[in-house]
Design a protein around this motif. Structure first.
Motif, PDB file in Angstrom:
ATOM      1  N   PRO A  38       0.819  -1.227   0.000  1.00 23.02           N
ATOM      2  CA  PRO A  38       0.000   0.000   0.000  1.00 23.02           C
ATOM      3  C   PRO A  38       0.846   1.267   0.000  1.00 23.02           C
ATOM      4  CG  PRO A  38      -0.847  -1.582   1.599  1.00 23.02           C
ATOM      5  CD  PRO A  38       0.492  -2.083   1.163  1.00 23.02           C
ATOM      6  N   GLU A  39       1.974   1.239   0.737  1.00 19.19           N
ATOM      7  CA  GLU A  39       2.837   2.418   0.792  1.00 19.19           C
ATOM      8  C   GLU A  39       3.488   2.676  -0.564  1.00 19.19           C
ATOM      9  OE1 GLU A  39       3.963   5.637   3.080  1.00 19.19           O
ATOM     10  OE2 GLU A  39       2.676   3.956   3.630  1.00 19.19           O
ATOM     11  N   VAL A  40       3.898   1.600  -1.236  1.00 28.07           N
ATOM     12  CA  VAL A  40       4.478   1.735  -2.575  1.00 28.07           C
ATOM     13  C   VAL A  40       3.435   2.314  -3.536  1.00 28.07           C
ATOM     14  CG1 VAL A  40       5.372   0.460  -4.568  1.00 28.07           C
ATOM     15  CG2 VAL A  40       6.184  -0.091  -2.264  1.00 28.07           C
ATOM     16  N   GLU A  41       2.201   1.847  -3.435  1.00 30.41           N
ATOM     17  CA  GLU A  41       1.132   2.348  -4.292  1.00 30.41           C
ATOM     18  C   GLU A  41       0.881   3.830  -4.031  1.00 30.41           C
ATOM     19  OE1 GLU A  41      -2.052  -0.268  -3.344  1.00 30.41           O
ATOM     20  OE2 GLU A  41      -1.386  -1.856  -4.711  1.00 30.41           O
ATOM     21  N   ASN A  42       0.892   4.231  -2.751  1.00 31.83           N
ATOM     22  CA  ASN A  42       0.715   5.640  -2.408  1.00 31.83           C
ATOM     23  C   ASN A  42       1.843   6.488  -2.969  1.00 31.83           C
ATOM     24  OD1 ASN A  42      -1.621   5.127  -1.027  1.00 31.83           O
ATOM     25  ND2 ASN A  42      -0.677   5.122   1.002  1.00 31.83           N
ATOM     26  N   ASP A  43       3.083   5.993  -2.832  1.00 34.53           N
ATOM     27  CA  ASP A  43       4.235   6.729  -3.349  1.00 34.53           C
ATOM     28  C   ASP A  43       4.167   6.872  -4.865  1.00 34.53           C
ATOM     29  OD1 ASP A  43       5.178   6.925  -0.782  1.00 34.53           O
ATOM     30  OD2 ASP A  43       6.716   5.374  -0.990  1.00 34.53           O
ATOM     31  N   ARG A  44       3.713   5.817  -5.532  1.00 38.49           N
ATOM     32  CA  ARG A  44       3.598   5.864  -6.986  1.00 38.49           C
ATOM     33  C   ARG A  44       2.532   6.880  -7.417  1.00 38.49           C
ATOM     34  NH1 ARG A  44       6.114   6.320 -11.049  1.00 38.49           N
ATOM     35  NH2 ARG A  44       7.450   4.649 -10.264  1.00 38.49           N
ATOM     36  N   ARG A  45       1.400   6.894  -6.722  1.00 42.23           N
ATOM     37  CA  ARG A  45       0.358   7.868  -7.040  1.00 42.23           C
ATOM     38  C   ARG A  45       0.864   9.294  -6.832  1.00 42.23           C
ATOM     39  NH1 ARG A  45      -3.318   3.985  -4.861  1.00 42.23           N
ATOM     40  NH2 ARG A  45      -3.072   4.858  -2.768  1.00 42.23           N
ATOM     41  N   ALA A  46       1.595   9.499  -5.720  1.00 44.59           N
ATOM     42  CA  ALA A  46       2.123  10.832  -5.431  1.00 44.59           C
ATOM     43  C   ALA A  46       3.123  11.260  -6.505  1.00 44.59           C
ATOM     44  CB  ALA A  46       2.785  10.846  -4.055  1.00 44.59           C
ATOM     45  N   LEU A  47       3.974  10.320  -6.944  1.00 48.13           N
ATOM     46  CA  LEU A  47       4.968  10.626  -7.967  1.00 48.13           C
ATOM     47  C   LEU A  47       4.297  10.935  -9.298  1.00 48.13           C
ATOM     48  CD1 LEU A  47       8.033  10.835  -8.308  1.00 48.13           C
ATOM     49  CD2 LEU A  47       8.057   8.434  -9.002  1.00 48.13           C
ATOM     50  N   ASN A  48       3.270  10.153  -9.637  1.00 49.89           N
ATOM     51  CA  ASN A  48       2.534  10.397 -10.874  1.00 49.89           C
ATOM     52  C   ASN A  48       1.865  11.773 -10.848  1.00 49.89           C
ATOM     53  OD1 ASN A  48       3.272   7.915 -11.861  1.00 49.89           O
ATOM     54  ND2 ASN A  48       1.333   6.913 -11.391  1.00 49.89           N
ATOM     55  N   THR A  49       1.334  12.132  -9.670  1.00 48.54           N
ATOM     56  CA  THR A  49       0.696  13.440  -9.520  1.00 48.54           C
ATOM     57  C   THR A  49       1.714  14.555  -9.693  1.00 48.54           C
ATOM     58  OG1 THR A  49      -0.982  12.544  -8.013  1.00 48.54           O
ATOM     59  CG2 THR A  49      -0.615  14.927  -7.956  1.00 48.54           C
ATOM     60  N   LEU A  50       2.881  14.388  -9.056  1.00 43.35           N
ATOM     61  CA  LEU A  50       3.948  15.390  -9.181  1.00 43.35           C
ATOM     62  C   LEU A  50       4.362  15.572 -10.626  1.00 43.35           C
ATOM     63  CD1 LEU A  50       6.158  17.253  -8.015  1.00 43.35           C
ATOM     64  CD2 LEU A  50       7.584  15.212  -7.717  1.00 43.35           C
ATOM     65  N   HIS A  51       4.599  14.460 -11.328  1.00 41.48           N
ATOM     66  CA  HIS A  51       5.021  14.541 -12.723  1.00 41.48           C
ATOM     67  C   HIS A  51       3.920  15.150 -13.591  1.00 41.48           C
ATOM     68  CE1 HIS A  51       8.232  11.157 -12.161  1.00 41.48           C
ATOM     69  NE2 HIS A  51       8.604  12.321 -11.663  1.00 41.48           N
ATOM     70  N   GLY A  52       2.673  14.812 -13.284  1.00 38.07           N
ATOM     71  CA  GLY A  52       1.550  15.371 -14.037  1.00 38.07           C
ATOM     72  C   GLY A  52       1.432  16.875 -13.852  1.00 38.07           C
ATOM     73  N   MET A  53       1.649  17.326 -12.626  1.00 37.02           N
ATOM     74  CA  MET A  53       1.574  18.758 -12.342  1.00 37.02           C
ATOM     75  C   MET A  53       2.715  19.507 -13.022  1.00 37.02           C
ATOM     76  SD  MET A  53       0.435  18.707  -8.325  1.00 37.02           S
ATOM     77  CE  MET A  53       0.472  20.502  -8.166  1.00 37.02           C
ATOM     78  N   ARG A  54       3.924  18.945 -12.988  1.00 33.19           N
ATOM     79  CA  ARG A  54       5.060  19.600 -13.639  1.00 33.19           C
ATOM     80  C   ARG A  54       4.843  19.652 -15.157  1.00 33.19           C
ATOM     81  NH1 ARG A  54       9.431  20.815 -10.700  1.00 33.19           N
ATOM     82  NH2 ARG A  54      10.797  20.851 -12.522  1.00 33.19           N
ATOM     83  N   LYS A  55       4.284  18.597 -15.713  1.00 28.61           N
ATOM     84  CA  LYS A  55       4.014  18.566 -17.153  1.00 28.61           C
ATOM     85  C   LYS A  55       3.002  19.661 -17.516  1.00 28.61           C
ATOM     86  CE  LYS A  55       2.539  15.449 -20.881  1.00 28.61           C
ATOM     87  NZ  LYS A  55       1.381  16.232 -21.367  1.00 28.61           N
ATOM     88  N   ALA A  56       1.950  19.797 -16.693  1.00 30.92           N
ATOM     89  CA  ALA A  56       0.936  20.818 -16.960  1.00 30.92           C
ATOM     90  C   ALA A  56       1.534  22.220 -16.861  1.00 30.92           C
ATOM     91  CB  ALA A  56      -0.224  20.659 -15.980  1.00 30.92           C
ATOM     92  N   LYS A  57       2.397  22.423 -15.858  1.00 34.17           N
ATOM     93  CA  LYS A  57       3.035  23.735 -15.706  1.00 34.17           C
ATOM     94  C   LYS A  57       3.944  24.042 -16.886  1.00 34.17           C
ATOM     95  CE  LYS A  57       2.926  24.208 -10.664  1.00 34.17           C
ATOM     96  NZ  LYS A  57       3.759  24.377  -9.441  1.00 34.17           N
ATOM     97  N   LYS A  58       4.682  23.026 -17.357  1.00 32.83           N
ATOM     98  CA  LYS A  58       5.579  23.238 -18.493  1.00 32.83           C
ATOM     99  C   LYS A  58       4.797  23.553 -19.771  1.00 32.83           C
ATOM    100  CE  LYS A  58       9.484  20.530 -16.762  1.00 32.83           C
ATOM    101  NZ  LYS A  58      10.353  19.352 -16.934  1.00 32.83           N
ATOM    102  N   GLU A  59       3.535  23.155 -19.786  1.00 32.85           N
ATOM    103  CA  GLU A  59       2.658  23.487 -20.912  1.00 32.85           C
ATOM    104  C   GLU A  59       2.071  24.886 -20.761  1.00 32.85           C
ATOM    105  OE1 GLU A  59      -0.186  20.357 -20.883  1.00 32.85           O
ATOM    106  OE2 GLU A  59       1.146  18.890 -21.847  1.00 32.85           O
ATOM    107  N   GLY A  60       2.420  25.541 -19.633  1.00 29.32           N
ATOM    108  CA  GLY A  60       1.968  26.920 -19.418  1.00 29.32           C
ATOM    109  C   GLY A  60       0.692  27.055 -18.622  1.00 29.32           C
ATOM    110  N   ARG A  61       0.307  26.000 -17.923  1.00 26.11           N
ATOM    111  CA  ARG A  61      -0.940  26.049 -17.152  1.00 26.11           C
ATOM    112  C   ARG A  61      -0.665  26.373 -15.686  1.00 26.11           C
ATOM    113  NH1 ARG A  61      -5.034  24.536 -20.212  1.00 26.11           N
ATOM    114  NH2 ARG A  61      -4.575  23.282 -22.066  1.00 26.11           N
ATOM    115  N   TYR A  62      -1.447  27.286 -15.145  1.00 27.25           N
ATOM    116  CA  TYR A  62      -1.364  27.617 -13.723  1.00 27.25           C
ATOM    117  C   TYR A  62      -2.272  26.665 -12.964  1.00 27.25           C
ATOM    118  CZ  TYR A  62      -1.399  30.313  -9.393  1.00 27.25           C
ATOM    119  OH  TYR A  62      -1.276  30.706  -8.079  1.00 27.25           O
TER     120      TYR A  62
END
Length: 264
Positions: A132-156
């Motif tokens: 469960p902890e690994v799954e939580n960490d993976r979700r958090a990492l995916n969220t982080l990468h998704g947010m950085r990708k959106a920001k790099k696309e110019g989205r606030y």
């Protein structure tokens, strides 16, 4: 030969971010009660926990442990639905299992039962505790990468700063839209660029115009590149902090924004 009825404490547990279906205290307790009825186990008490399982420093667990340690034989079992309800720390879990054994109490999951007398069970226990902890960490990492990708696309991302409102574009993706206070924000930048007013005097003037804002918030506002159409991206690993061009409409020009920074 008469078989002695086993006795158990039930231990349903959630943490503040686990209130979804399948994790609620009432659901876990209902499942545990039905299991005990089916297996002819006498329920001596229920300890409902709303606390993280990173350590055993939890109020209800400590109450239960205190009762067990001072009343040997009061129960044979501590039952919970899954092993991550008991703990999410492998080393701490092994230590607590050993401690409970001294009180002749066996902690046991009804959905992931293990015979701790079998050495290989320790491998399965480690999997049950860490998955469960690994799954939580993976979700958090995916969220982080998704947010950085959106920001790099110019989205606030996040709550819109003063002068903007949160909106959506034609593809239903987040987009900042200037609101009725955008003109006041622009006026503040223009006045600051002249170098006539000190920042706190100008802040009070902005308050009089209809934007109630404190000192630190105003200071952050006039240094926020979002107002000249840029998105700030924080440093991450080997990538330095930087700004990219946003897709939202700027309230001030890049030249005006730079002029204000020069005044500071």
């Amino acid at each position: 030969m008469m078989i002695t009825q086993r006795k158990a404490f039930l231990y349903p547990r959630v943490s503040t971010d686990e209130q979804a279906d399948g994790y609620s205290l009432s659901h876990q307790e209902d499942v545990l009660m039905r299991y005990c009825e089916k297996e002819n186990i006498q329920v001596i008490g229920v300890y409902r926990e709303d606390h993280s399982a990173k350590t055993f420093d939890r109020p209800e667990f400590q109450k239960m442990l205190n009762v067990v340690s001072k009343n040997k034989g009061i129960v044979d079992l501590i039952l919970f639905s899954k092993w991550d309800r008991f703990s999410r720390n492998v080393a701490a879990a092994y230590e607590m299992i050993g401690r409970l054994r001294k009180y002749a109490v066996e902690p046991q999951s009804i959905e992931q039962p293990l015979d701790m007398e079998i050495p290989e069970s320790k491998i399965m226990l480690a999997i049950y505790l860490t998955t469960p902890e690994v799954e939580n960490d993976r979700r958090a990492l995916n969220t982080l990468h998704g947010m950085r990708k959106a920001k790099k696309e110019g989205r606030y991302l996040g709550i819109a700063p003063l002068g903007y409102k949160n909106g959506r574009d034609a593809h239903n993706k987040p987009l900042l839209i200037p609101n009725e206070k955008a003109d006041i924000v622009k006026w503040a930048f223009e006045e600051l660029s002249r170098g006539v007013w000190d920042i706190d005097t100008l802040r009070r003037m902005v308050n009089q115009k209809g934007i109630k804002i404190g000192r630190s918030q105003f200071w952050s506002l006039v240094r926020n590149p979002v107002y000249c159409g840029k998105i700030f991206i924080a440093a991450y690993k080997n990538e330095a902090a930087h700004c990219v061009k946003g897709i939202h409409q700027p309230i001030v020009s890049e030249q005006l924004f730079d002029d204000v920074q020069d005044v500071f």
